[in-house]
Design an enzyme around this catalytic site. Structure first.
Site, PDB file in Angstrom:
ATOM      1  N   GLU A  41     124.942  15.744  46.693  1.00 34.05           N
ATOM      2  CA  GLU A  41     124.438  16.302  48.624  1.00 34.05           C
ATOM      3  C   GLU A  41     123.014  16.706  48.453  1.00 34.05           C
ATOM      4  OE1 GLU A  41     126.257  19.615  46.507  1.00 34.05           O
ATOM      5  OE2 GLU A  41     124.975  21.237  46.120  1.00 34.05           O
ATOM      6  N   ASP A  54     131.729  21.713  40.260  1.00 28.98           N
ATOM      7  CA  ASP A  54     130.842  22.236  40.337  1.00 28.98           C
ATOM      8  C   ASP A  54     129.707  22.293  39.357  1.00 28.98           C
ATOM      9  OD1 ASP A  54     128.403  21.864  41.215  1.00 28.98           O
ATOM     10  OD2 ASP A  54     128.713  22.135  43.332  1.00 28.98           O
ATOM     11  N   HIS A  96     137.191  26.476  48.802  1.00 27.24           N
ATOM     12  CA  HIS A  96     136.509  27.388  47.944  1.00 27.24           C
ATOM     13  C   HIS A  96     137.163  28.354  47.403  1.00 27.24           C
ATOM     14  CE1 HIS A  96     131.686  26.051  48.412  1.00 27.24           C
ATOM     15  NE2 HIS A  96     132.680  24.214  48.416  1.00 27.24           N
ATOM     16  N   GLU A 142     131.964  17.686  40.184  1.00 30.39           N
ATOM     17  CA  GLU A 142     130.818  17.966  40.957  1.00 30.39           C
ATOM     18  C   GLU A 142     129.087  17.387  40.158  1.00 30.39           C
ATOM     19  OE1 GLU A 142     131.468  19.084  44.615  1.00 30.39           O
ATOM     20  OE2 GLU A 142     129.073  19.620  44.856  1.00 30.39           O
ATOM     21  N   HIS A 171     128.914  17.232  51.723  1.00 30.24           N
ATOM     22  CA  HIS A 171     128.656  17.849  51.470  1.00 30.24           C
ATOM     23  C   HIS A 171     129.351  18.722  52.724  1.00 30.24           C
ATOM     24  CE1 HIS A 171     125.022  20.399  50.669  1.00 30.24           C
ATOM     25  NE2 HIS A 171     126.115  21.480  49.318  1.00 30.24           N
ATOM     26  N   ASP A 177     125.747  26.284  54.393  1.00 29.32           N
ATOM     27  CA  ASP A 177     124.478  26.359  54.814  1.00 29.32           C
ATOM     28  C   ASP A 177     123.484  25.128  55.397  1.00 29.32           C
ATOM     29  OD1 ASP A 177     124.740  26.504  51.766  1.00 29.32           O
ATOM     30  OD2 ASP A 177     123.312  24.836  52.432  1.00 29.32           O
ATOM     31  N   GLU A 211     133.943  18.646  51.671  1.00 24.24           N
ATOM     32  CA  GLU A 211     133.815  20.152  51.187  1.00 24.24           C
ATOM     33  C   GLU A 211     134.113  21.237  53.227  1.00 24.24           C
ATOM     34  OE1 GLU A 211     130.422  20.756  50.176  1.00 24.24           O
ATOM     35  OE2 GLU A 211     130.810  23.011  49.252  1.00 24.24           O
ATOM     36  N   ARG A 219     138.310  23.872  45.208  1.00 27.29           N
ATOM     37  CA  ARG A 219     137.376  23.804  44.164  1.00 27.29           C
ATOM     38  C   ARG A 219     136.605  25.895  43.446  1.00 27.29           C
ATOM     39  NH1 ARG A 219     130.631  23.965  45.556  1.00 27.29           N
ATOM     40  NH2 ARG A 219     130.647  26.564  44.800  1.00 27.29           N
ATOM     41  N   ASN A 253     118.235  24.625  53.553  1.00 31.44           N
ATOM     42  CA  ASN A 253     118.765  25.966  52.628  1.00 31.44           C
ATOM     43  C   ASN A 253     116.993  25.869  51.742  1.00 31.44           C
ATOM     44  OD1 ASN A 253     119.636  28.508  52.097  1.00 31.44           O
ATOM     45  ND2 ASN A 253     121.216  27.207  50.524  1.00 31.44           N
ATOM     46  N   TRP A 288     118.678  24.876  38.653  1.00 29.04           N
ATOM     47  CA  TRP A 288     120.093  26.053  39.375  1.00 29.04           C
ATOM     48  C   TRP A 288     121.173  24.626  40.311  1.00 29.04           C
ATOM     49  CZ3 TRP A 288     121.874  27.093  44.756  1.00 29.04           C
ATOM     50  CH2 TRP A 288     122.541  27.911  44.700  1.00 29.04           C
ATOM     51  N   ARG A 309     128.428  12.129  47.761  1.00 26.44           N
ATOM     52  CA  ARG A 309     128.176  13.096  48.693  1.00 26.44           C
ATOM     53  C   ARG A 309     127.009  13.655  49.271  1.00 26.44           C
ATOM     54  NH1 ARG A 309     131.066  17.516  48.419  1.00 26.44           N
ATOM     55  NH2 ARG A 309     129.439  19.285  47.491  1.00 26.44           N
ATOM     56  N   TYR A 347     126.420  30.061  39.096  1.00 24.07           N
ATOM     57  CA  TYR A 347     126.267  29.595  39.965  1.00 24.07           C
ATOM     58  C   TYR A 347     128.374  29.427  41.177  1.00 24.07           C
ATOM     59  CZ  TYR A 347     127.480  25.682  43.112  1.00 24.07           C
ATOM     60  OH  TYR A 347     127.984  25.641  44.330  1.00 24.07           O
ATOM     61  N   HIS A 400     126.575  21.793  39.128  1.00 24.09           N
ATOM     62  CA  HIS A 400     125.473  22.361  40.009  1.00 24.09           C
ATOM     63  C   HIS A 400     124.182  21.720  38.280  1.00 24.09           C
ATOM     64  CE1 HIS A 400     123.602  24.415  43.045  1.00 24.09           C
ATOM     65  NE2 HIS A 400     124.451  24.629  43.822  1.00 24.09           N
TER      66      HIS A 400
HETATM   67  C1  GCO Z   1     128.313  22.676  46.952  1.00 25.42           C
HETATM   68  C2  GCO Z   1     126.584  22.448  46.819  1.00 25.42           C
HETATM   69  C3  GCO Z   1     125.844  24.270  47.162  1.00 25.42           C
HETATM   70  C4  GCO Z   1     124.798  24.262  47.450  1.00 25.42           C
HETATM   71  C5  GCO Z   1     124.077  24.535  48.530  1.00 25.42           C
HETATM   72  C6  GCO Z   1     122.409  25.289  48.524  1.00 25.42           C
HETATM   73  O1  GCO Z   1     129.341  21.935  46.378  1.00 25.42           O
HETATM   74  O2  GCO Z   1     128.826  23.458  48.288  1.00 25.42           O
HETATM   75  O3  GCO Z   1     126.758  22.831  45.826  1.00 25.42           O
HETATM   76  O4  GCO Z   1     127.139  25.399  47.467  1.00 25.42           O
HETATM   77  O5  GCO Z   1     124.189  25.149  46.403  1.00 25.42           O
HETATM   78  O6  GCO Z   1     124.663  23.797  49.799  1.00 25.42           O
HETATM   79  O7  GCO Z   1     122.283  25.113  49.776  1.00 25.42           O
HETATM   80 MG    MG Z   2     127.698  21.005  44.755  1.00 27.86          MG
END
Ligand code: GCO
Ligand code: MG
Length: 401
Positions: free
Chosen positions: A261, A209, A122, A235, A311, A315, A338, A147, A37, A401, A282, A159, A211
């Site tokens: 991930e 998450d 999600h 997560e 994961h 994307d 996921e 989630r 991504n 991020w 993950r 996020y 993040h």
């Molecule tokens: C998740 C991830 C994604 C990422 C993304 C970045 O847990 O699904 O954190 O949402 O942000 O895959 O490319």
């Molecule tokens: Mg994630």
């Protein structure tokens, strides 16, 4: 049998994807997901310029040897671009092997260890009420694990929260600038899970998450605050390279932790696994070396009773999801997968045999991976630059991020 053609397909059916298609001299095809991504074209060029020419003439059955050849033979090892490219080759070779054998890939991995793959959906919202209504929609759709991400009051562009409808963070020719406040986040998030437990009771598996945004002690505080709500996992509390900080979290909380991930090889998660600093690993089939390497990571995890939680964001392409599902069905220590649905156009470009029903996914029983890339359809959706956002603190400092 020899690899006769190797083609890289870049397409944007709702979002950017890169696929590798291998064709043997007797016409068997295999596909791999090569999507990274926001850095898609780097992997496409790595494959086209440096990997595809080396594959021509090789025996597609020598999956392990090809993996080592690309990993050790490149001299410059590892990193997300290299590992995504190796993943795509590896996955495409498993697809070919399955087709030649006339068996779905999960059969080659030892066969089904369960009847279906538990998926988590999600749910998100601008407010807790909105997010919980979204949870209710996912539950009505059969999901047994959800989630939850909610916009933090006073924090723009939190996020995981969509701009209405489908959540897709990557857009625009430059990263969107968002803001972040750890203080506001930490004081707000426990109330979301308190409300979720009140509304949905004790049985629904709830995930969250973080993040990568906290320090060890902040994550420890959040984990403790969430303990009364019995989360399935917290997560990515912080970037996975900070192994010491995971040790700190573990000293303070029993909230289960999932990470990996962005981890691209077994070397980066070895200590997290062997010291039992996480509960779910993950790593993904698309970024951590394909089916061959993912199995090594998951086998190591199994020694420590750590489960998988691959994961599976939108994307990674449907090719990546299909490959993940074959692994999920076969490994002994599967935890959860996921499941973020792809846009309709993506399902059209990548026809697939996997299916979802009543909370569970299944890869299907077609020989190979049971997924393909329709190159004519792909050509109708040309690449558009799209970047993931960045986050800044209120004083402008760049944050994770
Ligand atoms: C998740 C991830 C994604 C990422 C993304 C970045 O847990 O699904 O954190 O949402 O942000 O895959 O490319
Ligand atoms: Mg994630």
């Amino acid at each position: 049998m020899k690899i006769a053609e190797a083609r890289v397909v870049v397409t944007c059916p709702g979002r950017n994807f890169v696929a590798l298609k291998l064709v043997t001299d007797d016409g068997v095809t295999g596909v791999g997901d090569a999507t990274l991504n926001g850095r898609e074209l780097a992997v496409a060029a790595y494959l086209r310029e440096h990997v595809c020419p080396l594959l021509l003439g090789r025996d597609p059955h020598r999956i392990g040897d090809t993996w080592q050849y690309l990993y050790k033979g490149g001299y410059w090892r590892d990193g997300p671009v290299t590992m995504t490219a190796i993943s795509a080759v590896d996955t495409a070779l498993w697809d070919i092997k399955g087709k030649v054998a006339g068996l779905p890939v999960y059969q080659l991995l030892g066969g089904a260890a369960r009847s279906g793959v538990l998926g988590y959906a999600h749910a998100n919202g601008a407010t807790t009420a909105e997010a919980l209504d979204d949870v209710a929609r996912q539950v009505a759709d059969g999901y047994r694990a959800v989630r939850i991400q909610v916009a933090v009051p006073g924090v723009e562009g939190t996020y995981g929260v969509g701009h209405g409808g489908h959540y897709e963070p990557a857009h625009g020719a430059a990263p969107e600038e968002t803001t972040w406040s750890t203080e506001r986040y930490l004081s707000f998030i426990p109330s979301v899970f308190e409300a979720a437990r009140e509304r949905f009771g004790p049985d629904l598996r709830l995930l969250h998450d973080v993040h990568h945004r906290l320090t060890g002690i902040e994550a420890a505080r959040l984990g403790k605050a969430l303990e009364p709500y019995g989360l399935f996992w917290m997560e990515d509390p912080l970037p996975a390279e900070n192994v010491d900080a995971f040790r700190l979290i573990r000293q303070h909380t029993t909230t289960p932790i999932a990470t990996g991930e962005v981890v691209t090889s077994i070397w980066h998660c070895r200590d997290l696994i062997t010291e039992q600093l996480v509960d779910y690993v993950r790593t993904s089939v698309t970024h951590a070396g394909g089916i061959t390497h993912l199995r090594r990571i998951f086998d190591l995890a199994d020694l420590y009773r750590i489960r998988t939680g691959s994961h599976g964001p939108s994307d990674s392409s449907p090719v990546g999801l299909a490959a993940a599902l074959h692994v999920d069905l076969a490994v002994p220590n599967f935890g959860i997968q996921e499941h973020m649905r792809h846009p309709t156009e993506a399902d059209e470009v990548f026809p697939h045999a996997y299916r979802y029903a009543d909370g569970y996914l299944h890869p299907g029983d077609e020989p190979g991976l049971g997924v393909d890339v329709d190159e004519d359809a792909a050509a109708r959706f040309p690449y558009r630059p799209a970047y993931l956002p960045v986050a800044r603190l209120h004083d402008g400092t760049l944050h994770d991020w």
